[in-house]
Design a protein around this motif. Structure first.
Motif, mmCIF file in Angstrom:
data_model
loop_
_atom_site.group_PDB
_atom_site.id
_atom_site.type_symbol
_atom_site.label_atom_id
_atom_site.label_comp_id
_atom_site.label_asym_id
_atom_site.label_seq_id
_atom_site.Cartn_x
_atom_site.Cartn_y
_atom_site.Cartn_z
ATOM 1 N N LEU A 16 42.518 25.390 -22.043
ATOM 2 C CA LEU A 16 41.609 26.173 -22.659
ATOM 3 C C LEU A 16 40.586 25.551 -23.427
ATOM 4 N N PHE A 17 40.928 24.312 -23.928
ATOM 5 C CA PHE A 17 40.069 23.530 -24.869
ATOM 6 C C PHE A 17 38.925 23.018 -24.043
ATOM 7 N N MET A 18 39.590 22.188 -22.979
ATOM 8 C CA MET A 18 38.441 21.499 -21.740
ATOM 9 C C MET A 18 37.550 22.702 -21.534
ATOM 10 N N THR A 19 37.986 23.829 -20.834
ATOM 11 C CA THR A 19 37.047 24.953 -20.516
ATOM 12 C C THR A 19 36.109 25.377 -21.373
ATOM 13 N N GLY A 20 36.395 25.370 -22.728
ATOM 14 C CA GLY A 20 35.381 25.761 -23.716
ATOM 15 C C GLY A 20 34.342 24.585 -23.835
ATOM 16 N N CYS A 21 34.989 23.331 -23.465
ATOM 17 C CA CYS A 21 34.115 22.211 -24.009
ATOM 18 C C CYS A 21 33.030 22.036 -22.903
ATOM 19 N N ALA A 22 33.407 22.387 -21.533
ATOM 20 C CA ALA A 22 32.539 22.157 -20.566
ATOM 21 C C ALA A 22 31.067 22.528 -20.488
ATOM 22 N N PRO A 23 30.077 21.495 -20.397
ATOM 23 C CA PRO A 23 28.801 21.784 -20.421
ATOM 24 C C PRO A 23 28.313 22.980 -19.304
ATOM 25 N N PRO A 24 27.281 23.714 -19.759
ATOM 26 C CA PRO A 24 26.750 24.711 -18.752
ATOM 27 C C PRO A 24 26.398 24.087 -17.501
ATOM 28 N N PRO A 25 26.352 24.879 -16.341
ATOM 29 C CA PRO A 25 25.903 24.303 -15.274
ATOM 30 C C PRO A 25 24.202 23.943 -15.309
ATOM 31 N N ALA A 26 23.809 22.902 -14.812
ATOM 32 C CA ALA A 26 22.343 22.536 -14.904
ATOM 33 C C ALA A 26 21.293 23.465 -14.163
ATOM 34 N N ALA A 27 20.335 23.885 -14.596
ATOM 35 C CA ALA A 27 19.367 24.846 -14.276
ATOM 36 C C ALA A 27 18.900 24.567 -12.777
ATOM 37 N N SER A 28 18.902 23.246 -12.394
ATOM 38 C CA SER A 28 18.761 22.878 -11.143
ATOM 39 C C SER A 28 19.813 22.985 -10.140
ATOM 40 N N GLU A 29 21.181 23.243 -10.635
ATOM 41 C CA GLU A 29 22.197 23.477 -9.667
ATOM 42 C C GLU A 29 22.113 24.899 -9.044
ATOM 43 N N PRO A 30 22.364 24.984 -7.943
ATOM 44 C CA PRO A 30 22.350 26.401 -7.394
ATOM 45 C C PRO A 30 23.391 27.314 -7.753
ATOM 46 N N GLN A 31 23.049 28.370 -8.303
ATOM 47 C CA GLN A 31 23.940 29.324 -8.722
ATOM 48 C C GLN A 31 24.047 30.286 -7.764
ATOM 49 N N ALA A 32 25.246 30.908 -7.410
ATOM 50 C CA ALA A 32 25.518 31.673 -6.363
ATOM 51 C C ALA A 32 25.066 33.296 -7.080
ATOM 52 N N ARG A 33 24.246 34.070 -6.154
ATOM 53 C CA ARG A 33 23.752 35.366 -6.693
ATOM 54 C C ARG A 33 24.803 36.136 -5.589
ATOM 55 N N PRO A 34 25.424 37.434 -6.263
ATOM 56 C CA PRO A 34 25.755 38.208 -5.338
ATOM 57 C C PRO A 34 24.764 38.983 -4.492
ATOM 58 N N THR A 35 25.254 39.523 -3.540
ATOM 59 C CA THR A 35 24.495 40.241 -2.522
ATOM 60 C C THR A 35 24.456 41.695 -3.022
ATOM 61 N N LEU A 36 23.464 42.560 -2.674
ATOM 62 C CA LEU A 36 23.492 43.916 -3.141
ATOM 63 C C LEU A 36 24.651 44.632 -2.760
ATOM 64 N N ALA A 37 24.886 45.476 -3.664
ATOM 65 C CA ALA A 37 26.276 46.379 -3.153
ATOM 66 C C ALA A 37 26.301 47.518 -2.068
ATOM 67 N N VAL A 38 27.310 47.345 -0.976
ATOM 68 C CA VAL A 38 27.053 48.115 0.041
ATOM 69 C C VAL A 38 26.658 49.378 -0.373
ATOM 70 N N ASP A 39 27.264 50.297 -1.088
ATOM 71 C CA ASP A 39 26.906 51.717 -1.482
ATOM 72 C C ASP A 39 25.381 51.741 -1.905
ATOM 73 N N GLN A 40 24.844 50.665 -2.042
ATOM 74 C CA GLN A 40 23.186 50.780 -2.600
ATOM 75 C C GLN A 40 22.472 50.811 -1.179
ATOM 76 N N VAL A 41 23.134 50.327 -0.281
ATOM 77 C CA VAL A 41 22.358 50.503 1.083
ATOM 78 C C VAL A 41 22.962 51.408 2.186
ATOM 79 N N ALA A 42 23.906 51.582 2.102
ATOM 80 C CA ALA A 42 24.688 52.562 3.234
ATOM 81 C C ALA A 42 24.177 53.886 2.991
ATOM 82 N N GLY A 43 23.997 54.437 4.453
ATOM 83 C CA GLY A 43 23.615 55.989 4.036
ATOM 84 C C GLY A 43 22.439 56.297 5.177
ATOM 85 N N VAL A 44 21.785 57.351 5.091
ATOM 86 C CA VAL A 44 20.666 57.702 6.147
ATOM 87 C C VAL A 44 19.547 57.682 5.282
#
Length: 130
Positions: A16-44
């Protein structure tokens, strides 16, 4: 307290201590973005060409059948939409795919119930329930 229990508590506290001390990811590192939720697209959906003309009704399934989410194009005069057999969500919208999994059209979300084709040639809105 047993030595095994003390070691377990110390290990957990260290993690827990090491997790709290880890630096945040650099802005240049790719960050995974979630895809749009299926229920926002599915339908007619009603698809129309920006200047009028081409029209289509697309049904985008929320179920996975044979490994894909099927598409059904009805009352349609859009060749690309007629070619689509499945769809997949993307970060900001979705893609219509051929039977081989190649994208034939891509749409991005422009509103709660609205999408625009990436080439800005087609608009898509929820079809009225009849």
């Amino acid at each position: 307290m047993s030595n095994a229990r003390i070691r377990r508590i110390a290990t957990l506290a260290g993690a827990l201590f090491m997790t709290g001390c880890a630096p945040p990811p650099a802005a240049s590192e790719p960050q995974a973005r979630p895809t749009l939720a299926v229920d926002q697209v599915a339908g007619v959906w009603a698809v129309s060409e920006v200047g009028g003309g081409a029209r289509c009704q697309l049904s985008l399934s929320n179920l996975i059948i044979d490994g894909v989410r099927p598409v059904l194009a009805e009352r349609c005069n859009l060749a690309a939409a007629m070619e689509a057999k499945s769809w997949r969500a993307t970060v900001d919208g979705f893609e219509l795919l051929t039977i081989d999994g190649n994208a034939v059209m891509a749409f991005r979300r422009t509103g709660e119930d609205a999408f625009e084709e990436v080439g800005r040639r087609y608009l898509m809105t929820r079809a009225p329930i009849s």
